[in-house]
Design a protein around this motif. Structure first.
Motif, short mmCIF file in Angstrom:
data_model
loop_
_atom_site.label_atom_id
_atom_site.label_comp_id
_atom_site.label_asym_id
_atom_site.label_seq_id
_atom_site.Cartn_x
_atom_site.Cartn_y
_atom_site.Cartn_z
N VAL A 164 39.58 23.83 43.79
CA VAL A 164 40.05 25.12 43.27
C VAL A 164 38.97 26.15 43.55
N TRP A 165 39.39 27.29 44.08
CA TRP A 165 38.47 28.41 44.33
C TRP A 165 38.79 29.51 43.32
N LEU A 166 37.78 29.87 42.53
CA LEU A 166 37.91 30.95 41.56
C LEU A 166 36.99 32.10 41.95
N LEU A 167 37.40 33.30 41.61
CA LEU A 167 36.59 34.50 41.83
C LEU A 167 36.10 35.03 40.49
N ASN A 168 34.80 35.21 40.39
CA ASN A 168 34.19 35.87 39.23
C ASN A 168 33.19 36.88 39.78
N ASN A 169 33.66 38.11 39.99
CA ASN A 169 32.78 39.16 40.52
C ASN A 169 32.31 40.11 39.43
N THR A 170 32.34 39.63 38.18
CA THR A 170 31.86 40.42 37.06
C THR A 170 30.39 40.10 36.80
N LEU A 171 29.80 40.78 35.86
CA LEU A 171 28.43 40.49 35.46
C LEU A 171 28.35 39.27 34.55
N SER A 172 29.49 38.80 34.09
CA SER A 172 29.56 37.64 33.21
C SER A 172 29.01 36.40 33.91
N ASP A 173 28.10 35.72 33.27
CA ASP A 173 27.48 34.53 33.83
C ASP A 173 28.20 33.30 33.32
N THR A 174 29.45 33.12 33.76
CA THR A 174 30.27 32.00 33.31
C THR A 174 30.96 31.34 34.49
N ALA A 175 31.25 30.06 34.34
CA ALA A 175 31.93 29.29 35.39
C ALA A 175 33.43 29.39 35.22
N GLN A 176 33.95 30.60 35.25
CA GLN A 176 35.39 30.83 35.18
C GLN A 176 35.71 32.07 36.00
N GLY A 177 36.99 32.27 36.25
CA GLY A 177 37.40 33.42 37.04
C GLY A 177 38.88 33.39 37.31
N THR A 178 39.31 34.21 38.26
CA THR A 178 40.73 34.26 38.62
C THR A 178 40.97 33.36 39.84
N PHE A 179 42.14 32.71 39.84
CA PHE A 179 42.49 31.82 40.94
C PHE A 179 42.57 32.58 42.26
N VAL A 180 41.96 32.00 43.28
CA VAL A 180 42.06 32.53 44.64
C VAL A 180 42.91 31.58 45.47
N LYS A 181 42.55 30.30 45.46
CA LYS A 181 43.26 29.33 46.29
C LYS A 181 43.04 27.92 45.73
N VAL A 182 44.04 27.06 45.97
CA VAL A 182 43.96 25.66 45.55
C VAL A 182 44.32 24.79 46.75
#
Length: 189
Positions: A164-182
């Motif tokens: 799973v590829w997730l995008l997290n381009n925020t300043l938040s330092d977390t291992a989560q984000g929006t789905f890009v591709k699976v």
């Protein structure tokens, strides 16, 4: 605030990363003391007595691990400096497959010059099903070819059931984000 680090003992655990790792702060204690510290911590959170069921597995039991990719190293954050990680090649918490994938990904991410672009790698394992999911969290979408290459290698060489590829381009330092591709499955059972 409550702390789960409690009673220590004089002997150190087998783990070669214990002095630098932030992943298992209770490992320095014998197992009954670990259970007692966990119960005490949970009691402070919930305001009532909580019983912690002992595990049958003392090592290699984790089914989810979040690793940081910082300074060319894929691993846990350092105790003394949370802005650094270290290569966790011999972790006593994760399976042999997770350790092999960690070593492969660290090398691959560096060879593809993805430092600063890939932030986190998360492993999820179905301990009863033998399914293995890798989540890659990036801060940019401009690495699609590299992510495709990594996903296919993981699924081919390591029998990973999903990437799973997730995008997290925020300043938040977390291992989560929006789905890009699976690629393959997006969850484990």
């Amino acid at each position: 605030t409550a702390s789960i680090v409690g009673i220590s003992r004089n002997s150190f655990p087998e783990c070669i990363h214990f002095q630098e790792c932030n992943g298992c702060p209770l490992m320095e204690q014998d197992y009954p003391a670990q259970l007692q510290a966990k119960e005490k911590y949970l009691q402070s959170l919930f305001g009532r007595v909580v019983h912690v069921e002992p595990s049958t597995e003392m090592q290699f039991y984790r089914n989810k691990v979040e690793l940081s990719f910082l300074n060319g190293k894929l691993g846990f954050r350092r105790k003394a400096n949370f802005s650094e990680s270290f290569s966790a090649h011999h972790c006593l918490l994760v399976s042999e497959q997770a350790q092999q994938v960690t070593q492969f990904l660290e090398k691959e991410l560096n060879e593809l010059s993805l430092g600063g672009k890939v932030r986190y790698v998360v492993f999820r394992e179905g301990k009863r099903t033998a399914e293995f999911l890798v989540t890659l969290v990036s801060k940019t979408l401009e690495i699609e070819k590299e992510m495709e290459k990594i996903a296919h290698k993981l699924m081919g060489q390591f029998k990973v059931t999903g990437v799973v590829w997730l995008l997290n381009n925020t300043l938040s330092d977390t291992a989560q984000g929006t789905f890009v591709k699976v690629w393959g499955k997006s969850s484990v059972e």
